[in-house]
Design a protein around this motif. Sequence first.
Motif: not given
Length: 255
Positions: A183-187, A195-197
């Motif tokens: 879960v990214v807050v503020d990508p 981000i997944a990678t």
Amino acid sequence: MSVIALTSAHGAPGVTTSAFALTSVWPQVRPGRRVLLIDADPAGSGLMTGPLRAGIPDGLGISVLAAVRAPLSVEQLIGCCVALDPAAARMVLPGVSDPRQARPLGPTWVALVDVARGLSASGVDVLVDVGRLGHQWEPTVWLTAADLLAVVVRGDLATVLPATAAVRALTANRPAGSAVVGVVVDPGPYTSAEIATALGVREVLTLPSDVRTARALMEGGTGGWIDRSALLRSARSVVQRAAELVPDVEPVVAR
Ligand SMILES: Nc1ncnc2c1ncn2[C@@H]1O[C@H](COP(=O)(O)OP(=O)(O)OP(=O)(O)O)[C@@H](O)[C@H]1O
Ligand SMILES: [Mg+2]
């Protein structure tokens, strides 16, 4: 849906705020189902200094439950929770205010995992705020046994890099095929795929930076503009996706 645990590897990326945002919108996205947020952060509750700061009635919370002899029942668990609305569609099991109170809770967390799974069949989904990884009294059983494990990061290297190593270790300790997501807050400048990678997860769910709503929500605010905010709109999408990733447990039908 059943049990979803949220944790972090570094800093304070927003685990508690995100978990509370998901809890707030849960019944809107999953009509007919209720949600219980278990406050399992051994470093001390972020909810008791937030939306529960008005105080918790005597007889409620994890420390009360810890004094009950196992096996625990659904009724005993629900009986120790705070209802956030009159219908108890959203509930919180208050955690500890001091890390020293977390020390004896290990067996209680183990007992609660089975109860939490039983709740799903009664129409209650469970979220768990596990806090930061690596605490001396970490409630590890939620990390290994949750149906969905979400590692919360910000869109910066300072939180993503430590989380990458943590995701690897967490995945190795979970049943094969069980989902770990980010879960990214503020990508920031990064895409979810990037981000997944970097994290080594199959999927990243996104919540925006929304300081005003994050603050208002944790001060106990509800309704109106908060409900229409960017944070809660995204929280609805995250709940929807989480529900797809973790199918419902069929209710137990008496014959
Ligand atoms: N979506 C968001 N947008 C903007 N600010 C946020 C958001 N989510 C959380 N924050 C802010 O980030 C800070 C940390 O949030 P929070 O306490 O939820 O983090 P945490 O990961 O639970 O931290 P800890 O590990 O200390 O428990 C708070 O100031 C909060 O208001
Ligand atoms: Mg927290």
